[in-house]
Structures are given as structure tokens and as C-alpha cells.
Design an enzyme around this catalytic site. Sequence first.
Site, mmCIF file in Angstrom:
data_model
loop_
_atom_site.group_PDB
_atom_site.id
_atom_site.type_symbol
_atom_site.label_atom_id
_atom_site.label_comp_id
_atom_site.label_asym_id
_atom_site.label_seq_id
_atom_site.Cartn_x
_atom_site.Cartn_y
_atom_site.Cartn_z
ATOM 1 N N ARG A 49 147.830 36.419 8.768
ATOM 2 C CA ARG A 49 146.431 36.623 8.333
ATOM 3 C C ARG A 49 145.431 35.846 9.177
ATOM 4 N NH1 ARG A 49 148.946 35.957 3.313
ATOM 5 N NH2 ARG A 49 149.315 37.971 2.325
ATOM 6 N N LYS A 62 135.015 40.298 19.531
ATOM 7 C CA LYS A 62 135.560 41.627 19.228
ATOM 8 C C LYS A 62 136.973 41.724 19.787
ATOM 9 C CE LYS A 62 131.491 44.578 18.883
ATOM 10 N NZ LYS A 62 130.804 45.752 19.437
ATOM 11 N N GLU A 73 128.324 44.974 34.084
ATOM 12 C CA GLU A 73 127.893 44.272 32.864
ATOM 13 C C GLU A 73 126.937 43.125 33.203
ATOM 14 O OE1 GLU A 73 128.389 45.397 29.940
ATOM 15 O OE2 GLU A 73 130.168 46.668 30.068
ATOM 16 N N LYS A 128 124.913 37.016 26.914
ATOM 17 C CA LYS A 128 125.691 37.652 25.852
ATOM 18 C C LYS A 128 125.784 36.730 24.633
ATOM 19 C CE LYS A 128 129.419 40.444 24.353
ATOM 20 N NZ LYS A 128 130.674 41.111 24.568
ATOM 21 N N GLU A 182 127.142 43.253 14.804
ATOM 22 C CA GLU A 182 126.410 44.406 15.332
ATOM 23 C C GLU A 182 125.732 45.208 14.225
ATOM 24 O OE1 GLU A 182 128.175 46.435 18.708
ATOM 25 O OE2 GLU A 182 126.984 48.205 18.254
ATOM 26 N N ARG A 198 122.446 43.277 18.297
ATOM 27 C CA ARG A 198 123.576 43.296 19.221
ATOM 28 C C ARG A 198 123.706 44.654 19.904
ATOM 29 N NH1 ARG A 198 129.538 40.524 18.285
ATOM 30 N NH2 ARG A 198 130.490 41.300 20.171
ATOM 31 N N ASN A 224 124.503 47.911 24.253
ATOM 32 C CA ASN A 224 125.019 49.259 24.512
ATOM 33 C C ASN A 224 124.234 50.031 25.563
ATOM 34 O OD1 ASN A 224 127.262 49.317 22.740
ATOM 35 N ND2 ASN A 224 125.834 49.376 21.026
ATOM 36 N N HIS A 243 125.966 52.550 27.726
ATOM 37 C CA HIS A 243 127.302 52.760 27.172
ATOM 38 C C HIS A 243 127.500 54.094 26.460
ATOM 39 C CE1 HIS A 243 127.937 48.714 28.446
ATOM 40 N NE2 HIS A 243 129.170 48.683 27.962
ATOM 41 N N HIS A 301 130.807 55.766 27.680
ATOM 42 C CA HIS A 301 131.955 56.125 26.841
ATOM 43 C C HIS A 301 132.288 57.600 26.986
ATOM 44 C CE1 HIS A 301 131.083 52.371 24.209
ATOM 45 N NE2 HIS A 301 131.912 52.090 25.196
ATOM 46 N N HIS A 333 135.927 51.089 33.433
ATOM 47 C CA HIS A 333 134.813 50.823 32.526
ATOM 48 C C HIS A 333 133.562 50.429 33.322
ATOM 49 C CE1 HIS A 333 132.930 49.898 28.730
ATOM 50 N NE2 HIS A 333 132.625 48.677 29.141
HETATM 51 N N1 LIG Z 1 136.018 42.797 23.278
HETATM 52 C C1 LIG Z 1 134.943 43.131 23.925
HETATM 53 O O1 LIG Z 1 133.822 42.757 23.554
HETATM 54 C C2 LIG Z 1 135.079 43.957 25.176
HETATM 55 C C3 LIG Z 1 133.973 44.134 26.024
HETATM 56 C C4 LIG Z 1 134.162 44.863 27.197
HETATM 57 C C5 LIG Z 1 135.397 45.395 27.513
HETATM 58 N N2 LIG Z 1 136.439 45.202 26.666
HETATM 59 C C6 LIG Z 1 137.771 45.747 26.982
HETATM 60 O O2 LIG Z 1 138.223 45.164 28.188
HETATM 61 C C7 LIG Z 1 139.159 46.039 28.813
HETATM 62 C C8 LIG Z 1 138.856 46.113 30.291
HETATM 63 O O3 LIG Z 1 138.997 44.815 30.832
HETATM 64 P P1 LIG Z 1 139.456 44.554 32.332
HETATM 65 O O4 LIG Z 1 138.668 45.400 33.259
HETATM 66 O O5 LIG Z 1 139.469 43.081 32.519
HETATM 67 O O6 LIG Z 1 140.928 45.213 32.334
HETATM 68 P P2 LIG Z 1 142.404 44.612 32.451
HETATM 69 O O7 LIG Z 1 142.640 43.530 31.486
HETATM 70 O O8 LIG Z 1 143.320 45.777 32.376
HETATM 71 O O9 LIG Z 1 142.443 44.030 33.931
HETATM 72 C C9 LIG Z 1 142.336 44.911 35.025
HETATM 73 C C10 LIG Z 1 143.518 44.755 35.991
HETATM 74 O O10 LIG Z 1 143.351 43.526 36.708
HETATM 75 C C11 LIG Z 1 144.550 42.777 36.694
HETATM 76 N N3 LIG Z 1 144.148 41.371 36.761
HETATM 77 C C12 LIG Z 1 143.500 40.671 35.800
HETATM 78 N N4 LIG Z 1 143.178 39.461 36.246
HETATM 79 C C13 LIG Z 1 143.659 39.370 37.511
HETATM 80 C C14 LIG Z 1 143.598 38.357 38.511
HETATM 81 N N5 LIG Z 1 142.955 37.205 38.307
HETATM 82 N N6 LIG Z 1 144.183 38.607 39.712
HETATM 83 C C15 LIG Z 1 144.775 39.810 39.943
HETATM 84 N N7 LIG Z 1 144.827 40.805 39.051
HETATM 85 C C16 LIG Z 1 144.266 40.591 37.853
HETATM 86 C C17 LIG Z 1 145.250 43.188 35.431
HETATM 87 O O11 LIG Z 1 146.648 42.984 35.543
HETATM 88 C C18 LIG Z 1 144.886 44.674 35.330
HETATM 89 O O12 LIG Z 1 145.790 45.416 36.098
HETATM 90 C C19 LIG Z 1 139.022 47.384 28.102
HETATM 91 O O13 LIG Z 1 140.143 47.580 27.276
HETATM 92 C C20 LIG Z 1 137.771 47.225 27.246
HETATM 93 O O14 LIG Z 1 137.821 47.978 26.056
HETATM 94 C C21 LIG Z 1 136.310 44.492 25.511
#
Ligand SMILES: NC(=O)c1ccc[n+]([C@@H]2O[C@H](COP(=O)([O-])OP(=O)(O)OC[C@H]3O[C@@H](n4cnc5c(N)ncnc54)[C@H](O)[C@@H]3O)[C@@H](O)[C@H]2O)c1
Length: 370
Positions: A124, A146, A188, A230, A240, A244, A248, A251, A255, A267
Site C-alpha cells: 500500500r 505522476k 519539454e 514544473k 491537475e 496544472r 498540456n 500535448h 498524444h 514523445h
Molecule cells: N510521470 C510524468 O509526469 C511523465 C511526464 C512525461 C513523460 N512521462 C513518461 O516518460 C516516458 C518517456 O521517458 P523517456 O523518454 O525518458 O523514455 P525511456 O525511459 O524509455 O528512455 C529512453 C531510452 O533511453 C535509454 N536511456 C535512459 N537513460 C540513459 C542514459 N543515461 N544513457 C543511455 N541510455 C539511456 C533507455 O534505456 C531507453 O531505451 C513515457 O512513458 C512517458 O509517458 C511521464
Amino acid sequence: MKQFALRFPGSPPRTTRIHVGRRLFARIAADLAERPIAERYFVVSDSRVGALYAADLLQALARAGLRADRITFARGEAAKTPRTKQRIEDRLLALGAGRDCAILALGGGVTGDLAGFVAATWHRGVPFIQLPTTLLAMVDASIGGKTAINLERGKNLVGAIHQPHAVYADIATLDTLPDPIYRDGFAEIVKGGVIADAPLFRWLEANAKGLLARRGNLVTEAVVRSVRVKARIVRRDERESGRRAILNFGHTVAHALEIVSNYRMSHGCAVAIGMAVEARLAVAHAGLSEATATRIVATLQAFGLPTAIPRNVSLARLRAATHRDKKARAGRARYALPVALGRMSPGVRVTTTVDDRDVLAALRASRETG
Ligand SMILES: NC(=O)c1ccc[n+]([C@@H]2O[C@H](COP(=O)([O-])OP(=O)(O)OC[C@H]3O[C@@H](n4cnc5c(N)ncnc54)[C@H](O)[C@@H]3O)[C@@H](O)[C@H]2O)c1
């Protein structure tokens, strides 16, 4: 190293400490040794980040006398599923984790979302720490609490708001990030300037070259300034329910692009194109000047980001997909639009409904030519 606190009101009030700097693993271990948050720690990372950094982090934790184990999952968005969550939980069980553990999410946004959601539900809810290793995760995904996983029918459909105990953005980990993934993060960062920080936007215009060349001090400054934007927004509206939603900007279209490209478009690229389209809508519907819209597009391009809709994307499907956005109401898409650099429409009713015909016109005008 820069350090600041993100405080959430409520009872009791909660604080997330955010650290931005280089080579922070020993620092994390020292902080946890001084003020432990658990009896045991589990470093969760994807296969690539795990291979690059998990051993160093575990070593730092062991040197500080902390008990830590490692859990790794396959990399990529495709892994952000209930199945992977279950596998991580099975590993936690096999390793004898109880409610006195904490999760260290070491990786990009996928790891933060997935490991954060495991932490939100394990017994939990146990504490977790975000150790973002992509630029996007440093400035966006790790801030705000999030967490989520995807279902077959859509992204982030199951999740929780679970604030991390702390965030450590280690800029040195960006050295191994491939260029396209590094560039993605600037979508971003530019967005942060447009929606809430005009001086940040102007600074980005002036420093795009140095940032793309990964000049250390500039990168640290970009992360610190973006995190502050942020943090300022989410602190006031954790769930949100109002302001917040300005996050978007770009976005709704982004999306939709992710849906029609079956998540093959990254993204960051989707958000860059989305901002270019929505800047056009803002000119027509929010009084944004043409000149500012042009500057937004030019700045995204300066960071090597796309701003036109690829020719192979059907505009009709794209428009239809905007209706599937979570902000849509009564079948109509809603948009968070800037009125000027650093300023969104005032009040809590942040998003605007835009007529489908106008959306289609903006999509047409943003289509790749040649
Ligand atoms: N929670 C939130 O508020 C929020 C906001 C924006 C995006 N997101 C989420 O984030 C995700 C996208 O994040 P992302 O672009 O970081 O994707 P990711 O975590 O898949 O990383 C992208 C790639 O980079 C590689 N990688 C990461 N760090 C590395 C490093 N230092 N050196 C070499 N390779 C590295 C990873 O192995 C992966 O293959 C999506 O799922 C999205 O929904 C969440």
C-alpha cells in the site's frame, strides 16, 4: 550541486528534495546513510541503464553500509505494462522485500513511471526516489509524482500520484544518452519557457548551440530552470484540477500523433510538432502574435526537433485521435494555449475548446511539404 525543496500543502505537508549536479551516487548513499528511509533498498532500472549505472550505484550504497539489491526489466515503452509490474513485484517477493523497503528508480521516464507505481502500491505504498537519467525524465517525468503503466487500449491508463521522497538528477549520466533521446528533452524545456517563463525561453534561444553540444554548465542550468518551472506549477495543483493543465500545451496534438503513429514517434518529437500546431491555434484563438508563434517554431527547430506533421500521417485520423485525449469533453478536444511568451490564459479554466474545422486547418498548415 543545486538543491531545492518542493513542498506540497496538506496534512501532513510533504516535501520532495530535488538535487541537480554531477556524479551524485556517493551523495545519494551518504544522504540515505545519514537519514535512512528504509531498511532495504531496491534499485530498479531498464536493461540499458542497468548495465551502465546500476553496479556503480549499488557499490556506493554498499560502501555507505546500506543493504541494496537490483531489479532489471527490458527497456522501452513496450515494457511499461501490468506484466512488467507483476514481474518486478515477483522479484521483490523473491528477494524478501517487506514494507520496510524503498525503491530507487534509476532510468528514464519509463522507469520512473513504472518503478514509481510499484512503490505506490507495494504494501500500500513505500517510499521511492527518482534518479532520472534522460533529459526528459529530469525536467518532466520525475517531477510532480505522476506514476503509471500502459494498457493495450492506451497510455498511462492505470497509475497513482505518489510523490518521490527525493529526486537526484545526475547530469553526468546524460553523457551516454544517444543524440535523438537527448534532443527529445528540449521539447519539454522549450514548453516550460513558453507556458511560464519568458526569460527561460529567451535564454534557450540564445544558447541552443551550446546546449546541443552538451556544454556542462549550460545543461545543468537548463535542468535547474526547467525543474523550477514544473515544480512551481505542480506544487499549487498536485492533482491537475486546474492550473496544472497548462503543462498540456502541445500535448493534445502530441498524444494524437503518438496514437496514430502507434507510439513509434518519440514523445519529444510529438510534443514539438504538437506545439507548432497549437501555436497556430493560439494565434487564431488566444490572441498569440504571429511573431511569437514563429519564434516558438524556430526555437524548436534550433534544437533539431521536428515541427511539421509527417506526410504519411492521415490528418483525418489525427483529428479524430484528438478526441481521445483525456482533456476531451463531450467529444470535443480541448487545448491549453499561450496568450504570450510565458503566459497562458488566466484563471483555473485553462483549456479551450476549438472547433474541429479550425483544428483541421491548423493541421493542414503544419503538414510537411516537398
Ligand atoms: N510521470 C510524468 O509526469 C511523465 C511526464 C512525461 C513523460 N512521462 C513518461 O516518460 C516516458 C518517456 O521517458 P523517456 O523518454 O525518458 O523514455 P525511456 O525511459 O524509455 O528512455 C529512453 C531510452 O533511453 C535509454 N536511456 C535512459 N537513460 C540513459 C542514459 N543515461 N544513457 C543511455 N541510455 C539511456 C533507455 O534505456 C531507453 O531505451 C513515457 O512513458 C512517458 O509517458 C511521464
